[in-house]
Design a protein around this motif. Structure first.
Motif, PDB file in Angstrom:
ATOM      1  N   LEU A  33       0.836  -1.073   0.053  1.00 33.55           N
ATOM      2  CA  LEU A  33       0.328   0.043  -0.114  1.00 33.55           C
ATOM      3  C   LEU A  33       0.853   1.300   0.053  1.00 33.55           C
ATOM      4  CD1 LEU A  33      -3.221   0.643   0.191  1.00 33.55           C
ATOM      5  CD2 LEU A  33      -2.510   1.383   2.556  1.00 33.55           C
TER       6      LEU A  33
ATOM      7  N   LYS B  91     -10.939  -2.205  -0.969  1.00 34.19           N
ATOM      8  CA  LYS B  91     -10.106  -2.735  -0.040  1.00 34.19           C
ATOM      9  C   LYS B  91      -8.796  -1.858   0.244  1.00 34.19           C
ATOM     10  CE  LYS B  91      -9.759  -6.283   2.053  1.00 34.19           C
ATOM     11  NZ  LYS B  91     -10.246  -6.384   3.425  1.00 34.19           N
TER      12      LYS B  91
ATOM     13  N   GLU C 114     -10.010   0.803   2.441  1.00 33.87           N
ATOM     14  CA  GLU C 114     -10.192   0.236   3.901  1.00 33.87           C
ATOM     15  C   GLU C 114      -8.803  -0.039   4.450  1.00 33.87           C
ATOM     16  OE1 GLU C 114     -11.969  -3.738   4.168  1.00 33.87           O
ATOM     17  OE2 GLU C 114     -10.714  -3.982   5.752  1.00 33.87           O
ATOM     18  N   LEU C 115      -7.685  -0.334   3.804  1.00 35.13           N
ATOM     19  CA  LEU C 115      -6.427  -0.331   4.359  1.00 35.13           C
ATOM     20  C   LEU C 115      -5.774   1.185   4.801  1.00 35.13           C
ATOM     21  CD1 LEU C 115      -5.010  -3.387   2.311  1.00 35.13           C
ATOM     22  CD2 LEU C 115      -5.883  -3.397   4.555  1.00 35.13           C
ATOM     23  N   TYR C 116      -6.197   1.868   3.732  1.00 31.87           N
ATOM     24  CA  TYR C 116      -5.565   3.112   3.764  1.00 31.87           C
ATOM     25  C   TYR C 116      -6.269   3.831   5.142  1.00 31.87           C
ATOM     26  CZ  TYR C 116      -5.466   8.117   2.936  1.00 31.87           C
ATOM     27  OH  TYR C 116      -5.433   9.569   2.812  1.00 31.87           O
TER      28      TYR C 116
ATOM     29  N   LYS D 256      -7.530   2.207   7.567  1.00 31.27           N
ATOM     30  CA  LYS D 256      -7.237   1.477   8.683  1.00 31.27           C
ATOM     31  C   LYS D 256      -5.941   1.872   9.496  1.00 31.27           C
ATOM     32  CE  LYS D 256      -8.955  -2.917   8.931  1.00 31.27           C
ATOM     33  NZ  LYS D 256      -9.053  -4.245   8.449  1.00 31.27           N
ATOM     34  N   LEU D 257      -4.814   2.086   8.534  1.00 37.98           N
ATOM     35  CA  LEU D 257      -3.412   2.541   8.890  1.00 37.98           C
ATOM     36  C   LEU D 257      -3.291   4.014   9.472  1.00 37.98           C
ATOM     37  CD1 LEU D 257      -1.220   1.075   5.850  1.00 37.98           C
ATOM     38  CD2 LEU D 257      -1.456   0.190   7.994  1.00 37.98           C
TER      39      LEU D 257
ATOM     40  N   PHE E 230       1.281  -5.930   3.441  1.00 37.63           N
ATOM     41  CA  PHE E 230       0.236  -6.778   3.680  1.00 37.63           C
ATOM     42  C   PHE E 230       0.582  -8.036   3.217  1.00 37.63           C
ATOM     43  CE2 PHE E 230      -1.539  -2.416   4.293  1.00 37.63           C
ATOM     44  CZ  PHE E 230      -2.254  -2.539   5.469  1.00 37.63           C
TER      45      PHE E 230
ATOM     46  N   PHE F  42      -4.353  -9.801   4.214  1.00 40.54           N
ATOM     47  CA  PHE F  42      -4.505  -8.433   4.660  1.00 40.54           C
ATOM     48  C   PHE F  42      -3.993  -8.067   6.058  1.00 40.54           C
ATOM     49  CE2 PHE F  42      -7.830  -9.208   1.622  1.00 40.54           C
ATOM     50  CZ  PHE F  42      -7.341  -8.593   0.518  1.00 40.54           C
TER      51      PHE F  42
ATOM     52  N   LEU G  38      -0.482  -7.079   8.370  1.00 43.14           N
ATOM     53  CA  LEU G  38       0.638  -6.368   8.070  1.00 43.14           C
ATOM     54  C   LEU G  38       1.789  -7.143   8.178  1.00 43.14           C
ATOM     55  CD1 LEU G  38      -0.055  -3.383  10.826  1.00 43.14           C
ATOM     56  CD2 LEU G  38       0.291  -3.094   8.190  1.00 43.14           C
TER      57      LEU G  38
END
Ligand code: NAG
Ligand code: NAG
Ligand code: NAG
Length: 248
Positions: free
Chosen positions: A36, A130, A133-135, A137-138, A196, A200, A202
């Protein structure tokens, strides 16, 4: 009893051939890591001559470690991600052409079509949602601020930035800088990559890619003809994290 042994052998043979076929397929197509990538719009725009008016980390892409342009017939259509568009414009803006979908189209063709080999990402909606979402979440922007890494005219040590990220997420990032665009003895913070696994979760990024795809990962920008000039930051050179200039 006498029938049993050959039967087991047959079963074993059948199972192992099934396994080999399966394994073979994945070895050639399947990625094992997702990267990411965030970029700092002010650094990007200082290199690409766009007008930076955003001072938070935005998405550059979600890149599998294997594969480039995996399916040229799978066309990007923004109506597939209609519901995501407001967030896309904010979190994954096209810094060169704010009103266009070209950046997303480019990222989909180059990386999304390869990511889509996994069931979890096998549609445009799954892929882009996704990544968002990851962005979120981080929440990299907030974490850096929390560790007092903020855009400033003062310089940072690379280790300060690395340590902040590592201590919070517990994995190693890959941090890239622009070199030589400000002063020869200073590097400018440009991209932060967080990695990831296929579930997903880390995982550590590698600082230097040695895979066949390394080139594609280093110079991906909207315009493939114009390499970004980002490269891994040097440990021993001051890092400039540029604030939004009031002049531009
Ligand atoms: C940034 O500039 C673009 C066009 O130059 C504009 O569409 C956008 O609304 C601006 N964003 C902010 C946060 O000012
Ligand atoms: C490529 O994309 C097209 C259109 O979505 C699809 O029909 C086709 O199955 C895909 N091919 C591969 C090899 O995934
Ligand atoms: C995109 O998808 C929509 C809805 O499925 C469809 O109506 C439209 O024709 C598509 N656009 C293109 C350029 O394929």
């Amino acid at each position: 009893m006498r029938l049993c042994a050959p039967l087991l052998l047959c079963l074993a043979a059948a199972l192992s051939s099934a396994f080999v076929t399966h394994h073979h397929h994945h070895q050639h197509n399947m990625w094992t890591k997702l990267i990411l990538t965030h970029h700092w719009p002010i650094t990007f725009c200082s290199m690409e001559h766009c007008k930076a008016n955003i001072s938070y980390w935005t998405l550059h892409g979600l890149w599998p470690d294997k594969g480039i342009d995996c399916n040229s017939s799978w066309h990007f259509n923004s109506s597939n991600i209609e519901d995501l568009l407001p967030d896309m414009r904010k979190s994954w803006p096209d810094l060169l052409k704010p009103m266009s979908v070209e950046f997303w189209k480019y990222e989909w063709h180059k990386h999304g079509t390869c990511a889509a080999r996994a069931d979890s990402l096998n549609s445009q909606h799954k892929y882009f949602s996704k990544a968002l979402e990851l962005y979120h979440k981080l929440d990299l922007d907030r974490i850096l601020r929390k560790f007092n890494i903020i855009p400033s005219e003062d310089y940072y040590k690379l280790s300060q930035i690395e340590d902040a990220i590592e201590s919070f997420y517990n994995v190693k990032p890959k941090i890239q800088c622009a070199h030589g665009s400000r002063r020869d003895d200073v590097q400018v913070l440009g991209q932060i990559e967080i990695c990831f696994d296929p579930d997903f979760t880390l995982m550590d990024c590698e600082k230097h890619f040695t895979t066949e795809m390394s080139k594609g990962h280093e110079d991906v920008l909207m315009d493939p003809e114009r390499p970004s000039g980002f490269s891994v930051c040097h440990d021993d050179m001051p890092v400039y994290y540029p604030p939004l200039s009031k002049k531009t």
